[in-house]
Design a protein around this motif. Sequence first.
Motif, PDB file in Angstrom:
ATOM      1  N   PHE A 337      32.216 -48.347  16.404  1.00 26.63           N
ATOM      2  CA  PHE A 337      30.793 -48.129  15.187  1.00 26.63           C
ATOM      3  C   PHE A 337      28.971 -48.210  16.424  1.00 26.63           C
ATOM      4  O   PHE A 337      28.279 -47.816  16.433  1.00 26.63           O
ATOM      5  N   ALA A 338      29.682 -49.700  17.148  1.00 23.48           N
ATOM      6  CA  ALA A 338      28.244 -49.594  18.505  1.00 23.48           C
ATOM      7  C   ALA A 338      27.849 -49.307  19.661  1.00 23.48           C
ATOM      8  O   ALA A 338      29.285 -48.807  19.731  1.00 23.48           O
ATOM      9  N   GLU A 339      27.375 -49.335  20.105  1.00 17.28           N
ATOM     10  CA  GLU A 339      26.260 -48.455  20.957  1.00 17.28           C
ATOM     11  C   GLU A 339      27.188 -49.284  22.394  1.00 17.28           C
ATOM     12  O   GLU A 339      26.822 -50.082  21.868  1.00 17.28           O
ATOM     13  N   GLY A 340      28.224 -48.855  23.136  1.00 19.43           N
ATOM     14  CA  GLY A 340      29.047 -49.164  24.176  1.00 19.43           C
ATOM     15  C   GLY A 340      29.794 -50.002  23.553  1.00 19.43           C
ATOM     16  O   GLY A 340      30.684 -50.275  22.528  1.00 19.43           O
ATOM     17  N   GLU A 341      29.906 -51.508  24.495  1.00 16.41           N
ATOM     18  CA  GLU A 341      31.159 -52.074  24.187  1.00 16.41           C
ATOM     19  C   GLU A 341      30.448 -53.480  23.955  1.00 16.41           C
ATOM     20  O   GLU A 341      29.334 -54.041  24.100  1.00 16.41           O
ATOM     21  N   THR A 342      31.771 -53.557  22.897  1.00 18.62           N
ATOM     22  CA  THR A 342      32.328 -55.137  22.312  1.00 18.62           C
ATOM     23  C   THR A 342      33.121 -55.418  22.965  1.00 18.62           C
ATOM     24  O   THR A 342      34.228 -55.257  23.634  1.00 18.62           O
ATOM     25  N   GLU A 343      33.115 -57.229  24.233  1.00 17.05           N
ATOM     26  CA  GLU A 343      34.524 -57.628  23.973  1.00 17.05           C
ATOM     27  C   GLU A 343      34.212 -58.689  23.311  1.00 17.05           C
ATOM     28  O   GLU A 343      33.954 -59.644  22.390  1.00 17.05           O
ATOM     29  N   MET A 344      36.281 -58.712  23.859  1.00 16.56           N
ATOM     30  CA  MET A 344      36.281 -59.659  22.540  1.00 16.56           C
ATOM     31  C   MET A 344      37.570 -60.996  23.476  1.00 16.56           C
ATOM     32  O   MET A 344      38.109 -60.249  23.389  1.00 16.56           O
ATOM     33  N   ARG A 345      37.033 -62.592  23.425  1.00 17.04           N
ATOM     34  CA  ARG A 345      38.280 -62.730  23.830  1.00 17.04           C
ATOM     35  C   ARG A 345      38.363 -64.165  23.554  1.00 17.04           C
ATOM     36  O   ARG A 345      38.090 -64.193  22.208  1.00 17.04           O
ATOM     37  N   GLY A 346      39.673 -64.943  23.622  1.00 20.50           N
ATOM     38  CA  GLY A 346      40.038 -65.922  23.062  1.00 20.50           C
ATOM     39  C   GLY A 346      41.063 -65.783  21.321  1.00 20.50           C
ATOM     40  O   GLY A 346      41.286 -66.473  20.972  1.00 20.50           O
ATOM     41  N   LEU A 347      41.480 -64.380  21.834  1.00 22.16           N
ATOM     42  CA  LEU A 347      42.352 -64.167  20.478  1.00 22.16           C
ATOM     43  C   LEU A 347      43.482 -63.436  21.073  1.00 22.16           C
ATOM     44  O   LEU A 347      44.241 -63.070  19.960  1.00 22.16           O
ATOM     45  N   GLU A 348      43.827 -64.960  20.896  1.00 21.69           N
ATOM     46  CA  GLU A 348      45.569 -65.417  21.792  1.00 21.69           C
ATOM     47  C   GLU A 348      46.530 -65.855  19.767  1.00 21.69           C
ATOM     48  O   GLU A 348      47.413 -65.008  19.797  1.00 21.69           O
ATOM     49  N   GLU A 349      46.160 -65.894  19.372  1.00 26.52           N
ATOM     50  CA  GLU A 349      46.533 -66.577  17.548  1.00 26.52           C
ATOM     51  C   GLU A 349      47.138 -65.185  17.178  1.00 26.52           C
ATOM     52  O   GLU A 349      47.544 -65.258  16.357  1.00 26.52           O
ATOM     53  N   LEU A 350      46.125 -64.044  17.673  1.00 25.75           N
ATOM     54  CA  LEU A 350      45.923 -63.327  16.757  1.00 25.75           C
ATOM     55  C   LEU A 350      47.527 -62.408  17.382  1.00 25.75           C
ATOM     56  O   LEU A 350      48.005 -61.743  15.784  1.00 25.75           O
ATOM     57  N   ARG A 351      47.486 -62.387  17.737  1.00 27.88           N
ATOM     58  CA  ARG A 351      49.121 -62.445  17.932  1.00 27.88           C
ATOM     59  C   ARG A 351      50.325 -62.197  17.334  1.00 27.88           C
ATOM     60  O   ARG A 351      51.854 -62.264  17.248  1.00 27.88           O
ATOM     61  N   VAL A 352      50.253 -64.103  16.798  1.00 27.83           N
ATOM     62  CA  VAL A 352      51.376 -64.154  15.859  1.00 27.83           C
ATOM     63  C   VAL A 352      50.559 -64.403  14.402  1.00 27.83           C
ATOM     64  O   VAL A 352      51.461 -65.043  13.647  1.00 27.83           O
ATOM     65  N   LYS A 353      50.069 -63.940  14.505  1.00 26.17           N
ATOM     66  CA  LYS A 353      49.439 -63.262  12.462  1.00 26.17           C
ATOM     67  C   LYS A 353      50.494 -62.816  12.262  1.00 26.17           C
ATOM     68  O   LYS A 353      52.333 -62.239  12.176  1.00 26.17           O
ATOM     69  N   GLU A 354      50.180 -62.087  10.943  1.00 24.59           N
ATOM     70  CA  GLU A 354      51.013 -60.677  10.472  1.00 24.59           C
ATOM     71  C   GLU A 354      51.738 -59.700  10.962  1.00 24.59           C
ATOM     72  O   GLU A 354      52.768 -59.469  10.607  1.00 24.59           O
ATOM     73  N   SER A 355      51.161 -59.471  11.553  1.00 25.84           N
ATOM     74  CA  SER A 355      51.852 -58.799  12.891  1.00 25.84           C
ATOM     75  C   SER A 355      51.154 -58.635  13.978  1.00 25.84           C
ATOM     76  O   SER A 355      49.969 -60.334  14.165  1.00 25.84           O
ATOM     77  N   ASP A 356      51.483 -58.753  15.439  1.00 25.34           N
ATOM     78  CA  ASP A 356      50.736 -58.632  16.280  1.00 25.34           C
ATOM     79  C   ASP A 356      49.445 -57.695  16.515  1.00 25.34           C
ATOM     80  O   ASP A 356      48.982 -57.068  16.487  1.00 25.34           O
ATOM     81  N   ARG A 357      48.390 -58.457  15.863  1.00 23.15           N
ATOM     82  CA  ARG A 357      46.783 -57.738  15.708  1.00 23.15           C
ATOM     83  C   ARG A 357      46.418 -57.534  16.832  1.00 23.15           C
ATOM     84  O   ARG A 357      45.601 -56.470  16.165  1.00 23.15           O
TER      85      ARG A 357
END
Length: 447
Positions: A337-357
């Motif tokens: 819902f933000a105006e424009g682009e939001t970039e998030m990085r450094g999220l390799e760990e999200l791939r091994v949570k309850e799902s590949d988030r």
Amino acid sequence: MSEQSEGAARPLSLRAEGPLSGNVKVPGDKSISHRSLMLGALAVGRTTVSGLLEGEDVRATAAALQAMGALVAQKDDIWTVDGVGVGGLLEPESVLDLGNSGTSARLFMGLLASHPLTATFIGDGSLQKRPMGRVVEPLTRIGARFVSREGRLPLTMTGTEQPLPIDYTLPVASAQVKSAVLLAGLNTPGDMIVREPTVTRDHSERMLEAFGAKLSIRQTGEGKQICLHGQANLLPMNIIVPGDISSAAFPLVAALIVPGSEIEVTGVGLNPTRTGLIDALRLLGAKIDIREGKPAGSEPVGDIGVRAGPLVGTSIPAVLAPLMIDEYPILMVAAAFAEGETEMRGLEELRVKESDRLAVMAEGLAACGVPVRLLSDGIVITGSGGAPVVGGATVASHLDHRIAMSFAILGLNAARPIIVDDARPVDTSFPGFVELLCTLGASQQES
Ligand code: S3P
């Protein structure tokens, strides 16, 4: 989720016809709840716990502790644990079913590594996919032995009678791995050392100290060094569990994205190793007020108020990742819902949570008409500038509570309904999620 997967799926679709408003409390912190029961089980005497999260993950921990000789009971909203003392856990007669709970699995492996007993861990389809090698490796060095299929559940371990203290540098920013090694240290003679190059949640350190373990913590040029001196004698405690900031995140973001909303979530844990979401939302321009209150033992607590308002796309620094790792799915909803682009990085760990988030969020957001670019270690989201997202999709929750809740919240400001295919996983961490949102003014849509 093992029992749930036998029944019928429970689809969920939420909507908001007007602004959300009110003052709510969320269930107890999941990390602190697991640790309260586990350390209570290792103390000599009766520990009481109020505000315990009564979700399925924590119930799995309670059941496993019972199976190993601790007495866990509930009367009204107070839980009691009659501990067996460090080294006193018994071999479970049956397999330990940890359902969806990675924290239970990894922390129990640590706890049992220095007990001479054999235990078999099983879990649901999500937990069976999650890597256990990260705890198996240091615990093997301590002397435990493991049999598994490629480091995954089902897994059988045999702890050792003669555990060796190790000096271990965490190869991955994980509070679960840190905690597993420290818990093994409780019944290990000598100094168990964990070095943490990147800060992760420190509930274990705070609670171990409160229970009377001998812990020394130093900041070095390479990060934090924790030394636990075993064997420990733990003293029973009266614990108050604060509200889970990871659960508070859902109503907070809901209020940010539904125009005109203003809400407050009270009694939330504000441990600085957990509050990265507040920093990230403020970077997006969110108006958030925090009132610090009386701490719950060694954990800071306060009230968080938010008002809907314009959000502006930004880059979320990767250093925030370990301080808000579980909040990325709902942060991605805010970014939509933000105006424009939001970039998030450094999220390799999200791939091994309850799902590949990372993959699951990218796919679900795209299905709901939110432009996304998936990166190997992150995501770029182009927000609507506050306008409703397109919606009109059914999104799979993949046995992942935070995925289910994130897409339910996205649906609050969507032109067409968003249906979460199965909301049963929500009960693992946030029983009463739908009712709480309805208290604030959302409603459940027939699907
Ligand atoms: C937790 C640590 C985090 C978090 C999980 C709970 C804990 O996992 O994602 O929900 O209680 O220690 P990692 O240690 O894998 O980062």
